[in-house]
Enzyme design. Structure first.
Site: not given
Ligand SMILES: [Zn+2]
Length: 210
Positions: A73, A119
């Site tokens: 990735e 937040y």
């Molecule tokens: Zn992944």
């Protein structure tokens, strides 16, 4: 931070994310930008047991300079860095609550989580959903590239979040805030909920500009 400090800090964050169940098996990857490329966690590595010396160093064109083979990735990270000059680090997780939200049908894929807390608004703001791609598919990098032009966080359908930050700590904290918000979103499902109103979001954006 020096490259040596970044390597060490990637390992510390990886260990912490793994210990808290935010990264299981060999899922998830962390990267940090250098002056001459990026550092990214290696393929099939467990974030809980990273070795600073084996972290992959890539040239800006994605070529491996040193270390183990990078995460499959890694190209997602490169696409996001190329579009976001302010991104200094990126965290990608398969964290349970975010993945659950990524599997739901959403009426508005441009923004799949409501403004539950201040937040969340401050750290994430808008969260677009990117359509499903199989692991390693280059089409995913292009989809990430397009969203990264206007978003520093996004959710990959049936997969998980990709979040950047202006520092490594910030990227990790943003990813953690997103996971907690996804958890709250699922806990609140089916209950009458008061989300932050538009004027309250505008006020937060004024008080805490990015
Ligand atoms: Zn992944």
């Amino acid at each position: 931070m020096t490259e040596a400090q970044l390597r060490e800090w990637i390992c510390r964050h990886g260990e912490s994310l793994h210990a808290r169940g935010l990264a299981h098996g060999s899922s998830g990857n962390i990267s940090a930008r250098l002056e001459d490329g990026i550092l990214v966690t290696p393929t099939n590595s467990c974030l809980g047991r990273l070795d600073p010396a084996r972290i992959s160093k890539l040239a800006p064109d994605g070529r491996l300079v040193s270390g183990d083979q990078p995460s499959k990735e890694g190209f997602l990270h490169l696409a996001m860095y190329q579009e976001r000059a302010d991104a200094r680090a990126i965290v990608h997780l398969h964290s349970t609550h975010c993945v659950a939200v990524s599997c739901l049908c959403h009426a508005d894929p441009a923004n799949v989580l409501p403004p539950i807390t201040a937040y969340f608004v401050m750290r994430i703001g808008q969260l677009p959903l990117i359509g499903y791609f199989p692991p390693g598919d280059r089409g995913l990098a292009e989809a990430v590239r397009i969203q990264a032009r206007s978003h520093h966080a996004m959710l990959l359908a049936n997969h998980g979040p990709v979040v950047s930050g202006k520092s490594l700590d910030e990227a990790v904290y943003n990813a953690e805030e997103l996971e907690e918000t996804a958890k709250l979103f699922l806990l609140l499902h089916g209950r009458s909920t008061r989300f932050l109103e538009h004027a309250q979001i505008v006020d937060l954006q004024k008080r805490f500009p990015n």
